[in-house]
Enzyme design. Structure first.
Site, PDB file in Angstrom:
ATOM      1  N   ASP A   1       0.844  -1.207   0.000  1.00 29.56           N
ATOM      2  CA  ASP A   1       0.000   0.000   0.000  1.00 29.56           C
ATOM      3  C   ASP A   1       0.882   1.261   0.000  1.00 29.56           C
ATOM      4  O   ASP A   1       0.379   2.381  -0.029  1.00 29.56           O
ATOM      5  CB  ASP A   1      -1.012   0.006   1.151  1.00 29.56           C
ATOM      6  N   SER A   2       2.205   1.060  -0.050  1.00 30.84           N
ATOM      7  CA  SER A   2       3.124   2.176  -0.332  1.00 30.84           C
ATOM      8  C   SER A   2       2.765   2.826  -1.666  1.00 30.84           C
ATOM      9  O   SER A   2       3.192   3.939  -1.954  1.00 30.84           O
ATOM     10  CB  SER A   2       4.579   1.695  -0.355  1.00 30.84           C
TER      11      SER A   2
ATOM     12  N   ASP B   1      -1.086  -6.152   0.037  1.00 34.09           N
ATOM     13  CA  ASP B   1      -1.391  -5.488   1.312  1.00 34.09           C
ATOM     14  C   ASP B   1      -2.888  -5.298   1.502  1.00 34.09           C
ATOM     15  O   ASP B   1      -3.596  -4.889   0.578  1.00 34.09           O
ATOM     16  CB  ASP B   1      -0.760  -4.088   1.327  1.00 34.09           C
TER      17      ASP B   1
ATOM     18  N   LYS C   1      -1.191  -9.313   3.367  1.00 33.06           N
ATOM     19  CA  LYS C   1      -0.327  -8.795   4.442  1.00 33.06           C
ATOM     20  C   LYS C   1      -1.104  -7.791   5.289  1.00 33.06           C
ATOM     21  O   LYS C   1      -1.806  -6.930   4.745  1.00 33.06           O
ATOM     22  CB  LYS C   1       0.932  -8.146   3.851  1.00 33.06           C
TER      23      LYS C   1
ATOM     24  N   GLU D   1      -0.790  -5.206   8.905  1.00 37.33           N
ATOM     25  CA  GLU D   1       0.113  -4.563   9.866  1.00 37.33           C
ATOM     26  C   GLU D   1      -0.425  -4.728  11.290  1.00 37.33           C
ATOM     27  O   GLU D   1      -1.596  -4.457  11.542  1.00 37.33           O
ATOM     28  CB  GLU D   1       0.225  -3.065   9.547  1.00 37.33           C
TER      29      GLU D   1
ATOM     30  N   GLU E   1       9.935  -4.123   9.792  1.00 30.79           N
ATOM     31  CA  GLU E   1      10.354  -2.855   9.182  1.00 30.79           C
ATOM     32  C   GLU E   1      11.023  -1.926  10.201  1.00 30.79           C
ATOM     33  O   GLU E   1      10.460  -1.653  11.278  1.00 30.79           O
ATOM     34  CB  GLU E   1       9.121  -2.155   8.560  1.00 30.79           C
TER      35      GLU E   1
HETATM   36  O1  KIV Z   1       3.634  -1.084   1.506  1.00 32.36           O
HETATM   37  C1  KIV Z   1       4.792  -1.492   1.358  1.00 32.36           C
HETATM   38  O2  KIV Z   1       5.450  -1.239   0.352  1.00 32.36           O
HETATM   39  C2  KIV Z   1       5.379  -2.283   2.429  1.00 32.36           C
HETATM   40  C3  KIV Z   1       6.855  -2.483   2.383  1.00 32.36           C
HETATM   41  C4  KIV Z   1       7.554  -1.242   2.711  1.00 32.36           C
HETATM   42  C5  KIV Z   1       7.278  -3.608   3.236  1.00 32.36           C
HETATM   43  O3  KIV Z   1       4.703  -2.685   3.304  1.00 32.36           O
END
Ligand code: KIV
Length: 264
Positions: free
Chosen positions: A46-47, A85, A114, A116, A183
């Protein structure tokens, strides 16, 4: 036909001491280059909210954004495992989390989702896992916790916080995680967690002893211009994006990246 990387492959790699190379990926053109270069894991992070959409945080990314970008990457990958994510507030209850995880898998083509968080999301992780979907955890710096990028700092820097990180890692492993991103934590802390867990860890800013490494693609190509300590611009000294990605994979595999200068 190329043999696909699975959760079991990652577990075998951990046991064999072979490092896992991962990068974020958001579209078909880059994903094809990454897959052909031999990347093990593509992460639709989600970056993308910051890297592609220009926001200050990841919090405005929607489920539709994640499904869309996951589908683009899935369309072309042949070998790499695909993690997607779950965006901010898409897993606030077990029921909502399972519904959204299924969308990422069925509509996007993700292999794993994924999330968090630590112990506090154990029940959510178990619910997703029990629905048949493999899960990747994400501890340490968890960007969805911040409404501005000012909160993005190294985590677990005290003994108490390092112990809490380890307890969180154990709790989400027990809840059903198949692998875990760590991270921005001190290298020694990530090393201890990695040795404690049976599942593979994938570090970003967490030292060389994690079972694998992940970076944001646009950071390691120097596109975002970020100068964080844990980053390296792999396009410098390489003639093409494909060569830069191959150099990253090779340095992760031979443990020359991250070097001492990249660790906290
Ligand atoms: O969203 C993302 O790109 C991430 C990475 C930085 C691990 O979670």
């Amino acid at each position: 036909m190329t043999k696909k990387i699975t959760v079991n492959t990652l577990k075998e790699m951990k046991l064999a001491g072979e490092k896992i190379a991962s990068l974020t990926s958001y579209d078909a053109s880059f994903a094809k280059l990454q897959d052909e270069a031999g990347i093990d894991v593509l992460l639709v992070g989600d970056s993308l909210g910051m890297v592609l959409q220009g926001d200050k945080t990841t919090r405005n990314v929607t489920m539709n954004d994640m499904i869309y970008h996951t589908r683009l990457v899935n369309n072309v990958r042949q070998r790499a495992m695909l993690i997607s994510d779950m965006p901010y507030q898409s897993y606030t209850t077990a029921e909502q989390a399972v519904k959204n995880a299924k969308k990422l898998v069925n509509e996007g083509g993700a292999d794993l989702v994924k999330l968090e968080g630590g112990e506090e999301i154990s029940e959510i992780i178990t619910a997703i896992k029990n629905s048949g979907i493999p899960v990747c955890g994400h501890i340490g710096l968890t960007p969805q916790s911040f409404s501005t990028s000012d909160g993005f700092k190294v985590q677990a820097t005290t003994q108490e916080a390092a112990e809490k990180l380890k307890q969180d890692a154990l709790a989400i492993e027990a809840a059903g995680c198949d692998c875990m991103v760590i991270e921005c934590v001190p290298a020694e802390v990530a090393s201890d967690v990695t040795q404690t867990l049976d599942i593979p860890t994938i570090g970003i800013g967490a030292g060389v002893d994690c079972d694998g490494q992940v970076l944001v693609l646009h950071d390691m190509l120097g596109i975002t211009g970020k100068k964080f300590r844990f980053l390296k611009n792999f396009l410098e000294g390489n003639d093409s994006i494909a060569e830069a990605i191959k150099a990253y994979i090779s340095e992760v595999k031979n443990k020359s990246f991250p070097a001492a200068e990249h660790k906290f």
